[in-house]
Motif scaffolding. Structure first.
Motif, PDB file in Angstrom:
ATOM      1  N   ALA A  38     -18.130  14.241 -19.744  1.00 41.91           N
ATOM      2  CA  ALA A  38     -17.128  13.300 -19.246  1.00 41.91           C
ATOM      3  C   ALA A  38     -16.003  14.115 -18.648  1.00 41.91           C
ATOM      4  O   ALA A  38     -15.590  15.117 -19.219  1.00 41.91           O
ATOM      5  CB  ALA A  38     -16.614  12.431 -20.391  1.00 41.91           C
ATOM      6  N   TYR A  39     -15.540  13.719 -17.485  1.00 45.54           N
ATOM      7  CA  TYR A  39     -14.428  14.437 -16.885  1.00 45.54           C
ATOM      8  C   TYR A  39     -13.484  13.461 -16.210  1.00 45.54           C
ATOM      9  O   TYR A  39     -13.881  12.404 -15.738  1.00 45.54           O
ATOM     10  CB  TYR A  39     -14.903  15.514 -15.908  1.00 45.54           C
ATOM     11  N   ARG A  40     -12.223  13.832 -16.212  1.00 46.14           N
ATOM     12  CA  ARG A  40     -11.170  12.993 -15.639  1.00 46.14           C
ATOM     13  C   ARG A  40     -10.982  13.365 -14.182  1.00 46.14           C
ATOM     14  O   ARG A  40     -10.907  14.531 -13.827  1.00 46.14           O
ATOM     15  CB  ARG A  40      -9.868  13.214 -16.405  1.00 46.14           C
ATOM     16  N   THR A  41     -10.938  12.357 -13.334  1.00 43.79           N
ATOM     17  CA  THR A  41     -10.676  12.569 -11.910  1.00 43.79           C
ATOM     18  C   THR A  41      -9.542  11.646 -11.483  1.00 43.79           C
ATOM     19  O   THR A  41      -9.166  10.723 -12.210  1.00 43.79           O
ATOM     20  CB  THR A  41     -11.920  12.256 -11.052  1.00 43.79           C
ATOM     21  N   VAL A  42      -9.018  11.892 -10.317  1.00 40.39           N
ATOM     22  CA  VAL A  42      -7.971  11.047  -9.746  1.00 40.39           C
ATOM     23  C   VAL A  42      -8.587  10.236  -8.615  1.00 40.39           C
ATOM     24  O   VAL A  42      -9.264  10.783  -7.744  1.00 40.39           O
ATOM     25  CB  VAL A  42      -6.807  11.898  -9.192  1.00 40.39           C
ATOM     26  N   LYS A  43      -8.371   8.939  -8.670  1.00 34.35           N
ATOM     27  CA  LYS A  43      -8.865   8.058  -7.612  1.00 34.35           C
ATOM     28  C   LYS A  43      -7.651   7.490  -6.885  1.00 34.35           C
ATOM     29  O   LYS A  43      -6.823   6.805  -7.488  1.00 34.35           O
ATOM     30  CB  LYS A  43      -9.713   6.934  -8.199  1.00 34.35           C
ATOM     31  N   ASP A  44      -7.540   7.786  -5.600  1.00 30.51           N
ATOM     32  CA  ASP A  44      -6.426   7.288  -4.800  1.00 30.51           C
ATOM     33  C   ASP A  44      -6.868   6.072  -3.993  1.00 30.51           C
ATOM     34  O   ASP A  44      -7.978   6.046  -3.463  1.00 30.51           O
ATOM     35  CB  ASP A  44      -5.942   8.364  -3.827  1.00 30.51           C
ATOM     36  N   ARG A  45      -6.001   5.078  -3.917  1.00 27.58           N
ATOM     37  CA  ARG A  45      -6.215   3.910  -3.063  1.00 27.58           C
ATOM     38  C   ARG A  45      -4.962   3.737  -2.225  1.00 27.58           C
ATOM     39  O   ARG A  45      -3.856   3.931  -2.720  1.00 27.58           O
ATOM     40  CB  ARG A  45      -6.441   2.653  -3.912  1.00 27.58           C
ATOM     41  N   TYR A  46      -5.148   3.369  -0.975  1.00 27.67           N
ATOM     42  CA  TYR A  46      -4.015   3.227  -0.066  1.00 27.67           C
ATOM     43  C   TYR A  46      -4.001   1.827   0.521  1.00 27.67           C
ATOM     44  O   TYR A  46      -5.050   1.270   0.841  1.00 27.67           O
ATOM     45  CB  TYR A  46      -4.120   4.250   1.065  1.00 27.67           C
ATOM     46  N   TRP A  47      -2.813   1.245   0.667  1.00 27.58           N
ATOM     47  CA  TRP A  47      -2.657  -0.047   1.306  1.00 27.58           C
ATOM     48  C   TRP A  47      -1.226  -0.166   1.799  1.00 27.58           C
ATOM     49  O   TRP A  47      -0.382   0.673   1.501  1.00 27.58           O
ATOM     50  CB  TRP A  47      -3.015  -1.193   0.354  1.00 27.58           C
ATOM     51  N   THR A  48      -0.975  -1.194   2.573  1.00 25.00           N
ATOM     52  CA  THR A  48       0.375  -1.422   3.067  1.00 25.00           C
ATOM     53  C   THR A  48       0.724  -2.895   2.940  1.00 25.00           C
ATOM     54  O   THR A  48      -0.144  -3.758   2.996  1.00 25.00           O
ATOM     55  CB  THR A  48       0.537  -0.974   4.536  1.00 25.00           C
ATOM     56  N   ASN A  49       1.996  -3.143   2.757  1.00 22.66           N
ATOM     57  CA  ASN A  49       2.510  -4.506   2.779  1.00 22.66           C
ATOM     58  C   ASN A  49       3.305  -4.746   4.061  1.00 22.66           C
ATOM     59  O   ASN A  49       3.816  -5.832   4.270  1.00 22.66           O
ATOM     60  CB  ASN A  49       3.414  -4.760   1.568  1.00 22.66           C
ATOM     61  N   ASP A  50       3.405  -3.719   4.889  1.00 17.70           N
ATOM     62  CA  ASP A  50       4.184  -3.797   6.127  1.00 17.70           C
ATOM     63  C   ASP A  50       3.323  -3.301   7.284  1.00 17.70           C
ATOM     64  O   ASP A  50       3.411  -2.148   7.705  1.00 17.70           O
ATOM     65  CB  ASP A  50       5.451  -2.954   5.990  1.00 17.70           C
ATOM     66  N   TRP A  51       2.439  -4.180   7.782  1.00 15.95           N
ATOM     67  CA  TRP A  51       1.491  -3.781   8.832  1.00 15.95           C
ATOM     68  C   TRP A  51       2.188  -3.395  10.127  1.00 15.95           C
ATOM     69  O   TRP A  51       1.745  -2.477  10.823  1.00 15.95           O
ATOM     70  CB  TRP A  51       0.470  -4.896   9.067  1.00 15.95           C
ATOM     71  N   GLU A  52       3.277  -4.060  10.452  1.00 18.57           N
ATOM     72  CA  GLU A  52       3.988  -3.730  11.692  1.00 18.57           C
ATOM     73  C   GLU A  52       4.473  -2.284  11.663  1.00 18.57           C
ATOM     74  O   GLU A  52       4.262  -1.521  12.614  1.00 18.57           O
ATOM     75  CB  GLU A  52       5.167  -4.692  11.878  1.00 18.57           C
ATOM     76  N   SER A  53       5.084  -1.876  10.564  1.00 16.24           N
ATOM     77  CA  SER A  53       5.556  -0.495  10.426  1.00 16.24           C
ATOM     78  C   SER A  53       4.385   0.483  10.384  1.00 16.24           C
ATOM     79  O   SER A  53       4.451   1.582  10.930  1.00 16.24           O
ATOM     80  CB  SER A  53       6.399  -0.324   9.174  1.00 16.24           C
ATOM     81  N   TYR A  97       1.370   0.112  11.791  1.00 15.12           N
ATOM     82  CA  TYR A  97       0.833   0.267  13.150  1.00 15.12           C
ATOM     83  C   TYR A  97       1.734   1.186  13.975  1.00 15.12           C
ATOM     84  O   TYR A  97       1.253   2.047  14.706  1.00 15.12           O
ATOM     85  CB  TYR A  97       0.709  -1.086  13.851  1.00 15.12           C
ATOM     86  N   ALA A  98       3.052   1.003  13.860  1.00 13.67           N
ATOM     87  CA  ALA A  98       3.987   1.859  14.594  1.00 13.67           C
ATOM     88  C   ALA A  98       3.821   3.316  14.163  1.00 13.67           C
ATOM     89  O   ALA A  98       3.796   4.220  15.002  1.00 13.67           O
ATOM     90  CB  ALA A  98       5.425   1.386  14.364  1.00 13.67           C
ATOM     91  N   PHE A  99       3.683   3.549  12.864  1.00 12.74           N
ATOM     92  CA  PHE A  99       3.464   4.898  12.346  1.00 12.74           C
ATOM     93  C   PHE A  99       2.196   5.512  12.941  1.00 12.74           C
ATOM     94  O   PHE A  99       2.184   6.671  13.356  1.00 12.74           O
ATOM     95  CB  PHE A  99       3.361   4.859  10.821  1.00 12.74           C
ATOM     96  N   MET A 100       1.118   4.724  12.972  1.00 12.52           N
ATOM     97  CA  MET A 100      -0.146   5.235  13.520  1.00 12.52           C
ATOM     98  C   MET A 100       0.009   5.603  14.989  1.00 12.52           C
ATOM     99  O   MET A 100      -0.486   6.642  15.419  1.00 12.52           O
ATOM    100  CB  MET A 100      -1.264   4.195  13.349  1.00 12.52           C
ATOM    101  N   MET A 133      -4.775   6.711  14.860  1.00 14.11           N
ATOM    102  CA  MET A 133      -5.471   5.427  14.839  1.00 14.11           C
ATOM    103  C   MET A 133      -6.700   5.475  13.929  1.00 14.11           C
ATOM    104  O   MET A 133      -7.219   4.435  13.527  1.00 14.11           O
ATOM    105  CB  MET A 133      -5.861   4.997  16.256  1.00 14.11           C
ATOM    106  N   GLY A 134      -7.149   6.646  13.579  1.00 11.99           N
ATOM    107  CA  GLY A 134      -8.286   6.792  12.687  1.00 11.99           C
ATOM    108  C   GLY A 134      -7.981   6.432  11.239  1.00 11.99           C
ATOM    109  O   GLY A 134      -8.862   6.532  10.387  1.00 11.99           O
TER     110      GLY A 134
END
Length: 131
Positions: A65-80, A82-85, A91-92
């Protein structure tokens, strides 16, 4: 007339098989849900031990058994986001796929505006409803 009788038998058999399949699936779902809950209790216990001891893996005769880190990404501000991308030419950061329901609705409302490069695969299917 003969084809109507055989069609009736086919539909009846289909409904019967679908019901049997659903019963098996419901039993499977209930049993696996219970097993998954039991497995999660054990995983959380191992996470607690890992945190308390600072050990990130445990090797036993039964397995490792081993411990790993699982990252998940999301946004609540799609307009910002998209501008960041756009600002970072990134865009990828989004998956390349078409929202099926929205595309279908767009084409129904705009039948003469099919996007260049759009591929459409249509096939007939049968839907059977219970009476």
């Amino acid at each position: 007339m003969e084809s109507d009788i055989s069609i009736e038998k086919i539909v009846a058999a289909y409904v019967k098989i679908r019901d049997a399949k659903d019963a098996i699936y419901q039993k499977y779902k209930a049993e696996t849900t219970e097993l998954e809950e039991q497995m999660n209790v054990l995983k959380y216990k191992l996470l607690e031990v890992s945190k308390e001891t600072g050990v990130t893996s445990f090797s036993t005769p039964s397995g490792t058994a081993y411990r790993t880190v699982k990252d998940r990404y999301w946004t609540n501000d799609w307009e910002s986001f998209y501008a960041f991308m756009q600002e970072n030419n990134a865009m990828g950061l989004l998956e390349k796929r078409i929202h099926q329901t929205n595309m279908k609705e767009f084409l129904e409302n705009n039948p003469n505006q099919e996007p260049k490069g759009l591929n459409i695969d249509r096939e007939y299917e049968i839907t059977i409803r219970r009476k």
